[in-house]
Design a protein around this motif. Structure first.
Motif: not given
Length: 215
Positions: A68, A71, A118, A77
């Motif tokens: 992560d 990203i 997310n 993600r």
């Protein structure tokens, strides 16, 4: 020695009912040690299994966290996290059988928190179109659970993982074209970053091993 015992517990206990002393005998035989050695590190089989489950969950959470870091996009993600679990089951069937048998996907609060985070950020970015974060998270976790079941039962095709990831993203409101694009980006990122950041990662051969299937 403790790590060696943990590996034997993972191998012996994957996908089976745990029956105390009988299983301990199999664990120590698999590890090539005495029962006394086992009890040097663990008071019981239940304690050993709980510790192993916790460590596996921590390992996956830390690994996905490391990915992560490179990203920013919550949709990417989501795709990377989903594929990471399925790829590990593909590379290590004992791991997949163990976490499915003990329902570790459902019980791991860290994993669930990451998934919901997310999804929430994807909604805020206008990418996900879902009625609720909890419903979307349940759908993703359920799809992950069943996909791992399929993989450990013999669905050894990375294209299956790509297809499942795309279907989840489409269920969250992405177009087929964009879902497939995100899946391809997620898989490329895994292939680029995972060998250095995930100790369990192995090269993948076979259909879909080089790139996600389209459509």
């Amino acid at each position: 020695m403790r790590a060696h015992l943990m590996q034997s517990i993972l191998s012996v206990c994957s996908g089976r009912k745990l029956t105390g002393s009988t299983v301990i005998e199999e664990v120590v035989r698999h590890a090539g040690v005495s029962r006394g050695t086992f009890y040097t590190y663990f008071d019981s089989l239940d304690e050993a299994v709980i510790q192993l489950a916790f460590e596996l969950a921590e390992e996956m959470t830390a690994g996905i966290g490391a990915l992560d870091d490179v990203i920013n996009d919550p949709v990417l993600r989501t795709a990377v996290g989903f594929q990471t679990f399925l790829m590990r089951a593909l590379m290590d069937a004992n791991w997949g059988a163990f976490i499915i048998h003990l329902d570790l996907l459902d019980e791991n609060a860290l994993v669930a928190t990451g998934v919901r985070g997310n999804i929430r950020r994807g909604i805020e970015a206008g990418e996900f179109n879902v009625e609720s974060v909890d419903t979307a998270a349940d759908l993703l976790m359920g799809a992950k659970h069943e996909a791992i079941r399929r993989i450990i039962a013999g669905q050894h095709d990375p294209a299956f993982i790509h297809s499942m990831t795309s279907m989840v993203l489409r269920a969250f409101g992405l177009s087929s074209w964009k879902a497939d694009k995100i899946v391809a980006e997620a898989y490329a990122l895994l292939c680029r970053e995972a060998p250095a950041k995930l100790g369990w990662w192995q090269p993948i051969d076979g259909p879909g091993g080089d790139a996600p299937a389209k459509g």
